[in-house]
Write a protein that holds these residues in place. Structure first.
Motif, PDB file in Angstrom:
ATOM      1  N   CYS A 257      18.630   3.243  34.055  1.00 30.72           N
ATOM      2  CA  CYS A 257      17.455   3.353  33.172  1.00 30.72           C
ATOM      3  C   CYS A 257      16.213   2.876  33.907  1.00 30.72           C
ATOM      4  O   CYS A 257      16.273   1.986  34.752  1.00 30.72           O
ATOM      5  CB  CYS A 257      17.625   2.485  31.935  1.00 30.72           C
TER       6      CYS A 257
ATOM      7  N   THR B  58       8.775  -2.838  29.219  1.00 33.88           N
ATOM      8  CA  THR B  58       9.577  -2.479  28.051  1.00 33.88           C
ATOM      9  C   THR B  58      10.473  -3.647  27.643  1.00 33.88           C
ATOM     10  O   THR B  58      10.747  -4.558  28.429  1.00 33.88           O
ATOM     11  CB  THR B  58      10.485  -1.281  28.355  1.00 33.88           C
TER      12      THR B  58
ATOM     13  N   LYS C 124       7.714  -1.872  36.269  1.00 32.44           N
ATOM     14  CA  LYS C 124       6.868  -3.012  36.656  1.00 32.44           C
ATOM     15  C   LYS C 124       7.641  -4.030  37.488  1.00 32.44           C
ATOM     16  O   LYS C 124       7.145  -5.121  37.750  1.00 32.44           O
ATOM     17  CB  LYS C 124       6.298  -3.691  35.407  1.00 32.44           C
ATOM     18  N   SER C 125       8.853  -3.687  37.855  1.00 35.11           N
ATOM     19  CA  SER C 125       9.559  -4.558  38.790  1.00 35.11           C
ATOM     20  C   SER C 125       8.935  -4.372  40.158  1.00 35.11           C
ATOM     21  O   SER C 125       8.375  -3.322  40.456  1.00 35.11           O
ATOM     22  CB  SER C 125      11.029  -4.168  38.855  1.00 35.11           C
TER      23      SER C 125
HETATM   24  C1  LIG Z   1       1.578  -8.153  37.001  1.00 37.80           C
HETATM   25  C2  LIG Z   1       3.019  -8.497  36.798  1.00 37.80           C
HETATM   26  C3  LIG Z   1       3.362  -9.767  36.375  1.00 37.80           C
HETATM   27  C4  LIG Z   1       4.700 -10.111  36.178  1.00 37.80           C
HETATM   28  N1  LIG Z   1       4.997 -11.356  35.743  1.00 37.80           N
HETATM   29  C5  LIG Z   1       6.275 -11.718  35.540  1.00 37.80           C
HETATM   30  C6  LIG Z   1       6.621 -12.994  35.049  1.00 37.80           C
HETATM   31  O1  LIG Z   1       5.752 -13.824  34.800  1.00 37.80           O
HETATM   32  N2  LIG Z   1       7.929 -13.275  34.826  1.00 37.80           N
HETATM   33  C7  LIG Z   1       8.924 -12.364  35.056  1.00 37.80           C
HETATM   34  O2  LIG Z   1      10.088 -12.664  34.798  1.00 37.80           O
HETATM   35  N3  LIG Z   1       8.641 -11.146  35.511  1.00 37.80           N
HETATM   36  C8  LIG Z   1       7.336 -10.798  35.776  1.00 37.80           C
HETATM   37  N4  LIG Z   1       7.048  -9.528  36.228  1.00 37.80           N
HETATM   38  C9  LIG Z   1       8.155  -8.587  36.447  1.00 37.80           C
HETATM   39  C10 LIG Z   1       8.471  -7.743  35.209  1.00 37.80           C
HETATM   40  O3  LIG Z   1       8.261  -8.446  34.042  1.00 37.80           O
HETATM   41  C11 LIG Z   1       9.925  -7.337  35.233  1.00 37.80           C
HETATM   42  O4  LIG Z   1      10.231  -6.690  36.433  1.00 37.80           O
HETATM   43  C12 LIG Z   1      10.334  -6.437  34.054  1.00 37.80           C
HETATM   44  O5  LIG Z   1      11.723  -6.335  34.029  1.00 37.80           O
HETATM   45  C13 LIG Z   1       9.731  -5.050  34.156  1.00 37.80           C
HETATM   46  O6  LIG Z   1      10.084  -4.286  33.015  1.00 37.80           O
HETATM   47  P1  LIG Z   1       9.964  -2.697  33.021  1.00 37.80           P
HETATM   48  O7  LIG Z   1      10.018  -2.224  31.622  1.00 37.80           O
HETATM   49  O8  LIG Z   1       8.809  -2.278  33.834  1.00 37.80           O
HETATM   50  O9  LIG Z   1      11.329  -2.310  33.713  1.00 37.80           O
HETATM   51  P2  LIG Z   1      11.637  -1.558  35.113  1.00 37.80           P
HETATM   52  O10 LIG Z   1      10.904  -2.229  36.210  1.00 37.80           O
HETATM   53  O11 LIG Z   1      11.428  -0.104  34.896  1.00 37.80           O
HETATM   54  O12 LIG Z   1      13.163  -1.876  35.213  1.00 37.80           O
HETATM   55  C14 LIG Z   1      13.599  -3.197  35.422  1.00 37.80           C
HETATM   56  C15 LIG Z   1      15.106  -3.273  35.236  1.00 37.80           C
HETATM   57  O13 LIG Z   1      15.394  -3.069  33.867  1.00 37.80           O
HETATM   58  C16 LIG Z   1      16.367  -2.066  33.721  1.00 37.80           C
HETATM   59  N5  LIG Z   1      16.122  -1.411  32.433  1.00 37.80           N
HETATM   60  C17 LIG Z   1      14.936  -1.027  31.911  1.00 37.80           C
HETATM   61  N6  LIG Z   1      15.140  -0.496  30.692  1.00 37.80           N
HETATM   62  C18 LIG Z   1      16.469  -0.534  30.448  1.00 37.80           C
HETATM   63  C19 LIG Z   1      17.286  -0.117  29.360  1.00 37.80           C
HETATM   64  N7  LIG Z   1      16.780   0.438  28.246  1.00 37.80           N
HETATM   65  N8  LIG Z   1      18.622  -0.293  29.477  1.00 37.80           N
HETATM   66  C20 LIG Z   1      19.163  -0.857  30.567  1.00 37.80           C
HETATM   67  N9  LIG Z   1      18.432  -1.273  31.619  1.00 37.80           N
HETATM   68  C21 LIG Z   1      17.108  -1.117  31.556  1.00 37.80           C
HETATM   69  C22 LIG Z   1      16.157  -1.180  34.917  1.00 37.80           C
HETATM   70  O14 LIG Z   1      17.336  -0.438  35.197  1.00 37.80           O
HETATM   71  C23 LIG Z   1      15.853  -2.187  35.990  1.00 37.80           C
HETATM   72  O15 LIG Z   1      17.030  -2.745  36.493  1.00 37.80           O
HETATM   73  C24 LIG Z   1       5.728  -9.158  36.424  1.00 37.80           C
HETATM   74  C25 LIG Z   1       5.389  -7.885  36.862  1.00 37.80           C
HETATM   75  C26 LIG Z   1       4.053  -7.539  37.053  1.00 37.80           C
HETATM   76  C27 LIG Z   1       3.727  -6.162  37.506  1.00 37.80           C
END
Ligand SMILES: Cc1cc2nc3c(=O)[nH]c(=O)nc-3n(C[C@H](O)[C@H](O)[C@H](O)COP(=O)(O)OP(=O)(O)OC[C@H]3O[C@@H](n4cnc5c(N)ncnc54)[C@H](O)[C@@H]3O)c2cc1C
Ligand SMILES: NC(=O)c1ccc[n+]([C@@H]2O[C@H](COP(=O)([O-])OP(=O)(O)OC[C@H]3O[C@@H](n4cnc5c(N)ncnc54)[C@H](OP(=O)(O)O)[C@@H]3O)[C@@H](O)[C@H]2O)c1
Lengths: 435, 246
Positions: free
Chosen positions: A40, A109, A45-46
């Motif tokens: 998924c 998300t 934002k990872s």
């Molecule tokens: C500016 C910035 C600041 C941040 N600050 C922090 C912070 O303070 N603390 C922190 O912990 N992180 C922080 N992050 C990182 C971010 O919060 C995490 O990487 C978060 O998981 C990203 O979520 P996403 O929806 O973009 O998921 P993605 O990056 O798209 O995916 C992340 C992971 O989630 C899995 N995933 C997503 N949706 C599902 C689903 N429905 N079912 C199963 N698996 C799924 C994906 O397979 C992947 O392994 C920051 C990132 C940015 C860009």
């Protein structure tokens, strides 16, 4: 197909999926074929490759963004996993509720928040996001949806929190909110001169404030090494907000200003930032967005690193000898001259997440961005990793694109147990790199 | 005050993002669509957001003989309607269907005939009541025929022209007719497209449509910059336009 849209936030590494399946509705999942090499993708934002799946299938889940249930009295909400924290806030804040834990961007998300078991500025008081989750509905490749709670399918629940998307497709998440009186924050910003001062200030602040974080200058050497600004805060009360508006001091947007970043270089930024007209302690009442999400307010800052992208490196060191160990790592960073624009220092508390592979553990965590300059950058990070490993720390997989397999296995001793709950048809570029 | 809302094509992302805002104001909804399970998902979401009442009905746009009954039932179950919002549509790949006569007719029927059918029912209903708003999602694609998209485009063009006339006719009766022309929006309809800079999110588009309906605009481009883009495209002389690969 448009797989250029499916990289991670830092645009490194550049690994492309073979196919993308956009899921429109929860009901589409009833007949979904989950082939080997599925993953998924939320908002991407990872930083790194946990959300990448070279040669495999990506399920874009961002259309699964409905609210399923909201208990306004008790502050419990259940949503489809593709909804963003931004949309949840838009909905709950006017009703007097707030996220129990939020990372530094609201454009992620709910599924991503669970899969990386994200942490926020309140880790020392609230633990990780996963600690507030009461139910996860998980679709596995056997086409069965598993309801996972602390009691039901408990192992799957624990494996999925911080499970890096490898246990299946998270369909929905239910979690508890926290009550707020106002959408404003009471914030104190305090300058500190070096790492030692940070440690003292942190010890005091953790007892007084639910939210703490600091921004550190990673370019100065010697006595001023590790100087920075400590930002501690809490949700403001109604009377504080009213008073602040009467005095017309409210709503001063927080530290960074777009003009610095538009033509920034690391050095000038840090200099400007540090010497900004800021008295030793300044107190503000600000809206929650600039406090929690300052980077969300600067459109496209990440592009300033150029087309090769950048790396973010985040580790935690336990408290034993932490000052000395952190000092040592700082010296390496400062001397490398590769220090970055964004350096965040923060402490993690005792709270233990249910997540098997959850990153946070008690200690101090440092997150730094490095422009990707090939081997030079990678070697520097390897050097730091060795110290992290020696000192019983660990790295955050959600912000990793290059840690070694050996280190991962050392950092995450539960990985063996986790493997038995992983779904065999789910995989990611990260997983194949470290398994 | 818009309180009782009938929606055809209620599972459209754009429609959902629009009506969410009315839910906050405790509106009552009568949602019509093809798929009862998806309607159920939308219904729960609206109720969580504050909708007062949500009723569901399944109907295919092509079953036009059933259109009048859906409006009657809506009136019976949620009370006198204030807004009839028509949002359904399909976007075929022009190249795949252009020589398939039956397919072309079907696409035209979904995107034009069925809408004219619903508008006929809606205008009759509101005329009897003496007030109301009809809002329909057309498209910027209806502004000019292009080789890559003229089947969908001509159907939307038909809708736009029909609404122009209907607005003119109903003006004196105090009934509003709103033509909504979105540009490119990131929804399931466009899931296979390359998403460039011009793509807007459904939530942005939905919010603008909501505001436009509230203030009762006649014609709205969403986002607004499409008005300028289409102005330029429309100004190209046909002798040149016919040679372009658009
Ligand atoms: C500016 C910035 C600041 C941040 N600050 C922090 C912070 O303070 N603390 C922190 O912990 N992180 C922080 N992050 C990182 C971010 O919060 C995490 O990487 C978060 O998981 C990203 O979520 P996403 O929806 O973009 O998921 P993605 O990056 O798209 O995916 C992340 C992971 O989630 C899995 N995933 C997503 N949706 C599902 C689903 N429905 N079912 C199963 N698996 C799924 C994906 O397979 C992947 O392994 C920051 C990132 C940015 C860009
Ligand atoms: N997305 C864009 O870029 C864009 C641009 C301009 C205009 N528009 C217009 O905006 C409107 C909404 O589209 P969207 O982008 O929100 O796409 P969407 O989410 O895919 O919605 C399309 C909707 O039309 C419904 N539908 C299709 N055929 C139908 C039929 N025969 N009978 C009943 N319902 C039918 C679908 O129902 P099911 O859920 O049952 O499939 C769905 O609810 C459409 O009129 C579209 O032409 C879209």
């Amino acid at each position: 197909m448009n797989n250029i849209n499916y990289l991670s936030f830092n645009k490194y590494p550049k690994l492309y999926p073979q196919s993308i399946i956009t899921l429109g509705w929860l009901t589409d999942l009833d007949n979904l074929r989950i082939n080997p090499l599925s993953l998924c993708y939320g908002m991407g934002k990872s930083y790194g490759d946990v959300c990448l799946n070279e040669g495999g299938t990506i399920f874009d889940i961002t259309n699964l963004n409905h609210i399923i249930d909201f208990d306004e009295k008790n502050g419990i909400i259940k949503c489809e996993a593709g909804i963003t924290l931004d949309k949840i806030l838009e909905f709950v804040v006017p009703k007097g509720w707030f996220l129990p834990v939020t990372p530094g961007t609201k454009f992620i998300t709910l599924g991503g928040a669970v899969a990386n078991d994200v942490h926020g500025k309140n880790h020392h008081t609230a633990g990780t996001f996963g600690s507030h989750v009461t139910e996860i509905e998980l679709l596995r490749s056997d086409n069965i949806t598993y309801k996972c709670t602390k009691n039901e399918n408990r192992e799957l629940f624990c494996a999925t929190i911080g499970g890096l998307g490898l246990t299946g497709l998270i369909k929905s998440v239910e979690f508890g909110l926290i009550p707020i009186e106002t959408p404003f924050m009471y914030v104190e910003n305090i300058k500190f001169d070096n790492l030692d001062a940070f440690f003292d200030l942190n010890e005091e602040s953790e007892k007084l404030f639910p939210y703490t974080v600091s921004w550190v200058d990673c370019t100065t050497k010697g006595k001023k090494m590790g100087r920075g600004i400590y930002m501690r805060g809490r949700h403001a009360t109604k009377s504080e907000v009213n008073k602040s508006f009467e005095m017309k001091e409210g709503a001063i947007p927080f530290p960074i200003e777009a003009r610095f970043i538009n033509n920034f270089t690391v050095k000038t930024f840090n200099k400007l930032y540090y010497s900004k007209q800021l008295s030793k302690i300044s107190t503000q009442i600000v809206p929650f967005e600039p406090y929690f999400y300052p980077l969300d307010m600067i459109n496209g800052w990440e592009k300033a690193y150029g087309k090769n992208g950048f790396l973010q490196h985040q580790f935690v060191l336990p408290y034993d000898n932490c000052k000395k160990n952190m000092q040592q790592i700082f010296e390496i960073i400062v001397n490398s001259g590769m220090s970055s624009f964004l350096t965040v220092l923060k402490s993690f508390g005792d709270a233990k997440s249910p997540g098997m592979l959850s990153f946070p553990k008690k200690g101090i965590t440092l997150a730094i961005d490095y422009r990707m300059e090939g081997n030079k950058t990678l070697e520097l990070l390897n050097k730091i990793d060795k110290l992290v490993s020696k000192n019983n720390g660990r790295l955050y997989p959600g912000k990793d694109a290059r840690m070694s397999r050996e280190h991962f296995h050392q950092f995450y001793p539960n990985f063996g147990e986790f493997q038995s709950y992983k779904d065999s048809n789910f995989s990611s570029s990260f997983y194949r790199r470290i398994k | 005050m818009i309180r009782n809302i009938y929606v055809f094509g209620a599972t459209s992302k754009i429609a959902e993002e629009t009506i969410k805002h009315f839910a906050k104001e405790s509106a009552n909804f009568y949602l019509v669509g093809r798929d009862i399970d998806k309607l159920g998902i939308v219904s729960k979401d609206l109720l969580a957001r504050g909708a007062n009442k949500v009723e569901l009905e399944t109907c295919n746009a092509l079953d036009w003989e059933k259109h009048p009954a859906t409006v009657d039932k809506a009136d019976n179950s949620i009370g006198q309607l204030d807004l009839i919002f028509i949002a359904h549509g399909t976007l075929p790949v022009n190249e795949d269907i252009r020589n398939n006569q039956m397919k072309v007719i079907e696409e035209f029927n979904i995107n034009c005939t069925s809408i004219i059918s619903l508008c006929t029912v809606a205008s009759d209903y509101f005329e009897k009541k003496g007030k109301g708003t009809i809002a329909v999602i057309s498209s910027v694609a209806g502004e000019r025929g292009r080789q890559s998209n003229f089947i969908y485009g001509s159907a939307k063009g038909g809708v736009t022209k029909y609404l122009e006339g209907l607005r003119n006719r109903l003006f004196e009766k105090g009934i509003k007719v709103i033509t909504i022309k979105p540009g490119m929006v990131d929804t399931p309809m466009t899931k296979d497209f390359k998403k460039g800079l011009l793509f807007a999110s459904p939530s942005r588009v939905g919010k603008e449509i909501y505001k436009g309906i509230k203030i009762g605009r006649d014609v709205m481009y969403v986002p607004g910059y499409w008005k300028i883009i289409m102005g330029i495209i429309k100004s190209i002389p046909e002798s040149i336009f016919k040679k372009l690969k658009l």
